[in-house]
Motif scaffolding. Structure first.
Motif, PDB file in Angstrom:
ATOM      1  N   HIS A  80     -22.607  35.863 -28.723  1.00  0.00           N
ATOM      2  CA  HIS A  80     -21.631  36.196 -29.755  1.00  0.00           C
ATOM      3  C   HIS A  80     -20.228  36.066 -29.188  1.00  0.00           C
ATOM      4  N   CYS A  81     -19.259  35.924 -30.076  1.00  0.00           N
ATOM      5  CA  CYS A  81     -17.857  35.902 -29.692  1.00  0.00           C
ATOM      6  C   CYS A  81     -17.243  37.236 -30.105  1.00  0.00           C
ATOM      7  N   PRO A  82     -16.654  37.979 -29.175  1.00  0.00           N
ATOM      8  CA  PRO A  82     -16.150  39.326 -29.498  1.00  0.00           C
ATOM      9  C   PRO A  82     -14.871  39.315 -30.331  1.00  0.00           C
ATOM     10  N   ARG A  95     -12.608  37.842 -33.756  1.00  0.00           N
ATOM     11  CA  ARG A  95     -12.753  37.264 -35.081  1.00  0.00           C
ATOM     12  C   ARG A  95     -11.576  36.373 -35.474  1.00  0.00           C
ATOM     13  N   TRP A 118     -16.920  41.150 -23.939  1.00  0.00           N
ATOM     14  CA  TRP A 118     -18.210  40.585 -24.389  1.00  0.00           C
ATOM     15  C   TRP A 118     -19.372  41.480 -23.952  1.00  0.00           C
ATOM     16  N   GLN A 140     -19.799  44.631 -26.070  1.00  0.00           N
ATOM     17  CA  GLN A 140     -20.286  44.448 -27.434  1.00  0.00           C
ATOM     18  C   GLN A 140     -21.669  43.810 -27.508  1.00  0.00           C
ATOM     19  N   ARG A 141     -22.277  43.505 -26.376  1.00  0.00           N
ATOM     20  CA  ARG A 141     -23.520  42.753 -26.396  1.00  0.00           C
ATOM     21  C   ARG A 141     -24.653  43.505 -27.087  1.00  0.00           C
ATOM     22  N   VAL A 189     -24.496  45.473 -29.601  1.00  0.00           N
ATOM     23  CA  VAL A 189     -24.324  45.485 -31.055  1.00  0.00           C
ATOM     24  C   VAL A 189     -24.495  44.100 -31.649  1.00  0.00           C
ATOM     25  N   TYR A 190     -23.870  43.100 -31.012  1.00  0.00           N
ATOM     26  CA  TYR A 190     -23.860  41.752 -31.588  1.00  0.00           C
ATOM     27  C   TYR A 190     -24.769  40.761 -30.861  1.00  0.00           C
ATOM     28  N   ARG A 208     -10.437  33.716 -31.029  1.00  0.00           N
ATOM     29  CA  ARG A 208     -11.805  33.210 -30.934  1.00  0.00           C
ATOM     30  C   ARG A 208     -11.851  31.914 -30.102  1.00  0.00           C
TER      31      ARG A 208
END
Length: 499
Positions: free
Chosen positions: A236-238, A240, A225, A228-229, A231-232, A245
């Motif tokens: 957010h949930c890293p 899919r 997480w 990726q923070r 970018v998203y 999830r």
């Protein structure tokens, strides 16, 4: 690099431990109300008669050597029996003629069985090994054990040793509920549970490795997480894929619950780590004089079991029996710091009767002076103590539902380095002792495992809501973890086959 290591640890441990966590959390719902069947001695249907011989006549059978350790009168095989134990021996005689009670035989077996269940016996099995309802290693030395099946709608089953001791008594409902509660929660599966040391090791290591599995999973999730923070964004949930999830979301919400639940499960078996104890094992409490003696007293049933001097019991037993009518089922001679009293058991209640007064039958109750004298014996002279009478629960004295501690009680606060508090029930004479180590142990086990926290136990509805939320979240987390662990194992096996 670190993420891969933690991820591998989480996946490897997740395969066996996710199954155990699913069992633990799902069975936790049933454990709120039920655990595992235990044989509870039935209340005798008939009461003591008025044919008990006088006290001096009863004591005429006492051996010359040894002092009396316990003395009681109760119903056995349909007759009044006196049991007298000294330092050297134990004697059982009929209370109306002093004849020795014969050894257990088939004649008495039927009497014992009928006391537990009066239905027709459908079948009797002779067990040479433990089974699901007595899965404990200690019963191996009692084999053979007789298992009685009764022909009634409740489906009663009774286990009895060759000496006539009933070790288990269940109904069909008990057995069904146990498969939903105590058996999966405590891992009471016979092939495992009948080996005490192995079962203990499995539970302890499952709990400890469960903490490692949950912690490694949370670390991996946070690292992914955090990576990726930018970018998203933060919220957010890293992942899919649905299973990933949901496992991530549930892990963030309930992963800490799984860790504390697992660690508190270890605490129930392994005890509090020494580095968390305030009183070190190699250090004796300088403010307590009788800690070892108190432990011995608790092991033998407390100070209420010691008969000091039978001559001090001035109230005749015959008068106690006559006053109780047809409701007294047993009488135990007892004492509180040399003060004699009788522990009288009725069909549906118990009562302590003062035996030092010959004329009147009155309850034996503790006074503030008696409590203070008893408490003073337990501490060094330099330790100050205060005694108060409380009728409300406090931070050290409470309980949940039917296990609520009785009120009112005397509260003794000691000014020692362990911050000791002792509660005395003036009617039942029971004591509840708490110190800093006990508070830590209670929080790390009962607090974390069963939410035995005063703020919640004082509000049962809130306790149930919080417990259901945590158990539901933990169950869903365990199920998603098990699915992902099996998927990873399947992919790994397929890849190895291709190679």
């Amino acid at each position: 690099m670190f993420r891969k290591v933690f991820s591998l640890i989480h996946k490897i441990l997740g395969i066996p431990l996710s199954i155990i966590f699913v069992l633990w959390f799902l069975s936790g719902f049933a454990m709120i109300w039920y655990s595992f069947p235990r044989a509870k001695q039935p209340v005798p249907t008939d009461a003591l008669s008025a044919e008990i011989l006088p006290m001096d006549t009863l004591l005429s059978i006492m051996p010359d050597s040894g002092s009396i350790r316990s003395l009681s009168v109760y119903r056995k095989y349909g007759r009044d029996v006196m049991k007298l134990s000294t330092n050297d021996s134990t004697i059982e005689v009929y209370a109306n003629n002093l004849e020795p009670v014969p050894a257990f035989s088939e004649e008495f077996r039927e009497v014992v069985v009928n006391n537990w269940c009066d239905a027709r016996i459908a079948r009797i099995d002779t067990l040479e090994a433990v089974d699901q309802w007595i899965p404990f290693e200690r019963w191996n030395d009692k084999m053979p054990i007789f298992k009685y099946y009764f022909d009634d709608k409740e489906g009663h089953q009774l286990y009895m040793t060759t000496e006539g001791d009933v070790v288990q008594f269940t109904t069909a409902k008990d057995r069904r509920l146990a498969w939903l509660a105590g058996i999966p929660h405590w891992l009471y599966f016979t092939p495992l549970r009948k080996h005490q040391e192995l079962w203990t090791d499995v539970v302890v290591w499952s709990a400890l490795l469960g903490c490692v599995m949950c912690l490694s999973g949370i670390i991996v999730a946070i690292m992914v997480w955090w990576h990726q923070r930018k970018v998203y964004g933060l919220w957010h949930c890293p992942y899919r894929k649905p299973w990933w999830r949901w496992h991530f979301i549930l892990g963030m919400l309930f992963g800490w619950c799984a860790i504390t639940f697992s660690f508190s499960g270890y605490m129930s078996m392994g005890g509090m780590p020494s580095f968390l104890k305030k009183e070190k094992q190699e250090q004796k409490d300088p403010d307590s004089k009788n800690r070892d003696q108190r432990k011995r007293d608790r092991r033998r049933g407390g100070r209420g079991r010691m008969v000091v001097n039978p001559d001090r019991y001035l109230l005749p037993i015959a008068k106690v029996v006559a006053e109780g009518g047809d409701s007294i089922v047993s009488i135990q001679w007892a004492s509180w710091n040399d003060h004699p009293y009788y522990q009288v058991a009725y069909h549906n209640s118990r009562r302590n009767i003062d035996a030092s007064v010959a004329g009147n039958i009155q309850d034996f109750k503790l006074s503030a002076e008696m409590v203070e004298r008893d408490a003073r014996k337990q501490f060094h002279d330099s330790v100050g103590i205060t005694v108060s009478y409380i009728s409300e629960y406090d931070d050290d004295y409470y309980g949940r539902d039917k296990d609520r501690n009785p009120l009112p009680v005397y509260k003794v606060v000691a000014d020692d380095y362990m911050n000791t508090v002792i509660y005395y029930d003036p009617l039942t004479l029971s004591t509840h002792r708490v110190d800093d180590d006990g508070r830590s142990r209670r929080f790390l086990y009962k607090g974390l495992h069963a939410l035995h926290i005063k703020a919640l136990t004082d509000h049962p509805t809130v306790w149930y809501v919080v417990m259901f939320i945590l158990l539901t979240g933990g169950s869903m987390l365990s199920v998603t973890g098990l699915v992902l662990a099996l998927q990873w194992l399947w992919r790994t096996v397929r890849r190895l086959r291709r190679e």
